[in-house]
Enzyme design. Sequence first.
Site, short mmCIF file in Angstrom:
data_model
loop_
_atom_site.label_atom_id
_atom_site.label_comp_id
_atom_site.label_asym_id
_atom_site.label_seq_id
_atom_site.Cartn_x
_atom_site.Cartn_y
_atom_site.Cartn_z
CE LYS A 1 -8.62 1.95 4.49
NZ LYS A 1 -8.77 3.28 3.92
CG PHE B 1 -3.20 -1.09 -7.64
CD1 PHE B 1 -4.58 -1.14 -7.75
CD2 PHE B 1 -2.62 0.11 -7.24
CE1 PHE B 1 -5.37 -0.04 -7.47
CE2 PHE B 1 -3.40 1.22 -6.95
CZ PHE B 1 -4.78 1.15 -7.07
CD GLU C 1 -1.47 4.92 -4.31
OE1 GLU C 1 -0.85 5.99 -4.11
OE2 GLU C 1 -2.62 4.71 -3.88
CE LYS D 1 -3.96 2.22 2.10
NZ LYS D 1 -3.53 3.51 1.58
#
EC number: 6.5.1.1
Length: 600
Positions: free
Chosen positions: A434, A351, A311, A261
């Site tokens: 998460k 992702f 990201e 993450k």
Amino acid sequence: MEFKIIAEYFDRLEKISSRLQLTSLLADLFKKTDKNVIDKVVYIIQGKLWPDFLGMPELGIGEKFLIRALSIATSVSDDEIEKMYKSVGDLGQVAFDIKQKQQSASILAFLGAQKASKPLTVEKVYDDLAKVATSTGEGSRDIKIRLLAGLLKDASPLEAKYLVRFVDGRLRVGIGDATILDALAITFGGGQNFRPIVERAYNLRADLGNIAKILANGGIEQLKNIKPQPGIPIRPMLAERLSDPAEMLSKVGNIALVDYKYDGERGQIHKAGDKIFIFSRRLENITNQYPDVAEYISKYVKGNEFIVEGEIIPVDPETGEMRPFQELMHRKRKSDIHEAIKEYPVNVFLFDLMYYEGEDYTVKPLSERRKKLESIVEDNDYVHIATHIITDNVEKLKEFFYQAISEGAEGVMVKSLAPDAIYQAGSRGWLWIKFKRDYQSEMADTVDLVMVGAFHGKGRKGGKYSSFLMAAYNPDKDVFETVCKVASGFTDAELDDLQKKIAELKRDTPHPRVVSTMVPDVWLTPALVAEIIGAEITISPLHTCCKDQYAEGGLSIRFPRFIRWRPDKSPEDATTNREILEMYKSQLKKIEEKPSDQSV
């Protein structure tokens, strides 16, 4: 379609707080709306002229500008209008009062014999406001004032009230996208049971005006066939949160794909022929901030048409190591983007894949989406597949989590590999979970809350707003429920900057979508989202989050502290009341599992 119809409905909507009544009244408005302008009506209800992702100019009209236009339209001096505004606190109401008084006077003078002006239409209002927004260059200020004054001159008192409020960004009718979706399903879909179809279409093409027009003209069957379209953003899939790795694996089916993450800017990247579009988590067009990313994607991701997600991470140009998220903020502030690219280089970690060469990948399981994504990304130094493992082992999950932390990531994302693990656009669910770094607090994670009120400071901070009422989002009721009052964690510079934002957002009464028993010194329109951490979640009679769950009160965060702003999140992207409830239950479970001290 006459604009007065919209103004009359806005006047009725403003007086209602029940979501069921709001939905019913809005559906009634849609029934009376010309199908050719339904998209424009929806945008106006949203308080905008066009979807954010188009990157088109906003109206950007200041109060002084509005006062000048109103003065020209009514022949009342700027000073007199300013005096009325200070007394009333609502420029829309001032416009109404002036026009109402003049209308009464003209009726008495002419006994109704004067020629009525041509009714304002939705098309006329929309087109003229679009010209106001897009007019630039020499003489543009005069053009804007003339157009706005012309509309206000022709407007009835009620039309003027809502025209001014719309231009001022303070419509105050209290309607969010969720309520609009409900009303569209009732009006054109045949009832609330068709709402999931309408919502899915909106999630795949985040343009509510466009969805309304397709539905109004083609019916529910046409919406069923909607696929993603490069150039129109997809509403992002969201994750639930847990702090127990074993529970995470159990939730996703005991085997998971686990991604780093990353602490960066989530970007949805579209390719349509030779054009690249990059959209933020809030679906704003940020392509101009990342021309280097557009170039990398064009060069290293194979395909003519696709939508991928990843990201955007600041990196050290010498070592390739991840840098803090805050460095991306410099890109937004720098006037010379080419200089910013050199000073703050980025990499992209992809992702997910949602669309490829005409095929909708949101309906395919994650295993298939990831396999295809890996096959289209060429080996290079700038665009990467997110670092990941596939595991069914709790200890391996923990090891990978600590590896991610040591390499500069926030934590990991645990993702289901089940056959039904589709890309749930616009939804939060247990297909993604998460797992973030523990902040050495009873709260296992931070939350993202919306600022809905402000309180005056005391002592050194006297004269400033220095503590703030924060709320979670209730998606079922489309309202914001208060969770805490935060005063710590802000720097002096952040507080100074916040005073200006509060001046733009403050209001005399609570926003119709805010549910609060606490009364701040000033109410705010929900707009600013902040990341907050605290000691623990407790029950408090002062707050309204999940108040229907506990007789003693709502859920509240003890000792809350501001971490950072989340400009990438809209108010509806904030932590939900359900998430706060789950965190509270998880916290209770931890306390119950702790061995009690026993005297020997």
